[in-house]
Design an enzyme around this catalytic site. Sequence first.
Site, PDB file in Angstrom:
ATOM      1  CG  HIS A  72      -2.193  -0.627   1.303  1.00 25.61           C
ATOM      2  ND1 HIS A  72      -3.022  -0.585   1.760  1.00 25.61           N
ATOM      3  CD2 HIS A  72      -2.564  -2.103   0.323  1.00 25.61           C
ATOM      4  CE1 HIS A  72      -4.158  -1.737   1.750  1.00 25.61           C
ATOM      5  NE2 HIS A  72      -3.699  -2.290   0.804  1.00 25.61           N
ATOM      6  CE1 TYR A 201      -6.286   3.588  10.962  1.00 26.37           C
ATOM      7  CE2 TYR A 201      -5.976   3.763   8.541  1.00 26.37           C
ATOM      8  CZ  TYR A 201      -5.683   3.549  10.235  1.00 26.37           C
ATOM      9  OH  TYR A 201      -4.864   2.760   9.959  1.00 26.37           O
ATOM     10  N   PRO A 293      -5.253   0.463  18.454  1.00 25.52           N
ATOM     11  CG  PRO A 293      -7.040  -0.919  17.881  1.00 25.52           C
ATOM     12  CD  PRO A 293      -6.113  -0.119  18.603  1.00 25.52           C
ATOM     13  CE  LYS A 297       2.838   3.493  13.911  1.00 27.05           C
ATOM     14  NZ  LYS A 297       3.319   2.685  12.322  1.00 27.05           N
ATOM     15  CE1 TYR A 384      -2.088   4.611   9.479  1.00 20.53           C
ATOM     16  CE2 TYR A 384      -0.683   2.791   7.965  1.00 20.53           C
ATOM     17  CZ  TYR A 384      -1.637   3.087   7.979  1.00 20.53           C
ATOM     18  OH  TYR A 384      -2.705   2.065   8.258  1.00 20.53           O
TER      19      TYR A 384
END
Length: 393
Positions: A72, A201, A293, A297, A384
């Site tokens: 991704h 998200y 979550p 991580k 990220y």
Amino acid sequence: MKTQVAIIGAGPSGLLLGHLLHLQGIDTVILERKSPEYVLSRIRAGVLEQGLVDLLREAKVNERMDREGMVHEGVSFSFNGEQRRIDFKKYADGKTVMVYGQTEVTHDLMEARKQSGALSIYEADDVQPHDFYTDKPRITFVKDGETVELECDYIAGCDGYHGVARQSVPADKIKTFERVYPFGWLGILSRTPPVDHELIYANHENGFALCSQRNAMLSRYYVQVSLDDKIEDWSDDRFWGELKTRLPEQVADRLVTGPSIEKSIAPLRSFVAEPMTFGRLFLVGDAAHIVPPTGAKGLNLAASDVSTLYRILTKVYKEGRADLTAKYSEIALRRIWKAERFSWWMTSMLHKFSDDAFGKRMQLAELEYYTTSDAGLRNIAENYVGLPYEPIE
């Protein structure tokens, strides 16, 4: 029994540490309370940072991951009915993440351990570390009704938040920091194509939502729920309806629904134990820290602990650098607290905490700034994909 490094816990962190040490010719024994089937039945997240992907390649357990995992190159935030994408390759110096289930990582590591001939003892009861403040630590456990003693040089506690490793530390030798969040995540797994090729998200007035995936025909979705909610309260139809409500219209319109094949509610917490070294006992992964979550991580932080401890122990055995063991905790904790901050920040920005109108406006201002500013986009992207591992020198 004798070994050089005794590892408590056969989850991904214990298996990865054991395999990396094995490749360096360092003898390990892994003790696990549950059966292999039980360990593999745990459904966990599957977003792997660049550092973990590289570490799995270093461990030579990457063949299936590279074949089946999905790279991704970005992630999206949705709010106010819009979808904003963060380009990892552009804002994180070309780094990406890999979507590959934690269960699959565990399976690959189990298979590598089996092929190596290194010893793993499953269904070991009453595992107890002893004498780890001396130069002769040992572990006792019960197997098939018989008590066994395992002598070792070092003990790695990779046995999770509820494991015996941290519980064995005297209370006056450890300090903990914790934040429990006032909501949970209701997650479902469905054999449906993901709604998007990357994760989404969502911040919505009804609460947070996340669109994730395991592969091209296995999707993982989450919605924020009250801690008082029960699984029985959420039929599949109710879940899909609420998820669609929390997504931008153009995303909701292409959502493919279907029967759930797994459904669960998970509470969220941030937790850190300090230090992570107690004589010759080291805490690794969830034994020392938990993150919500939201930032993806959990497994990745465990991997950075593994990388740090593996490189230290390799130098101990190859170069006689026993002095480095004292540095494990401080090196690991520097990265842990940065990841805790990112996970806390993501959670704070994306979830509904109350009906406070000012707080909601602050969330939207944060999202607007971070998704339109180069500095904000870089901040999200570099955290990220994962901050770099600190070298051991």
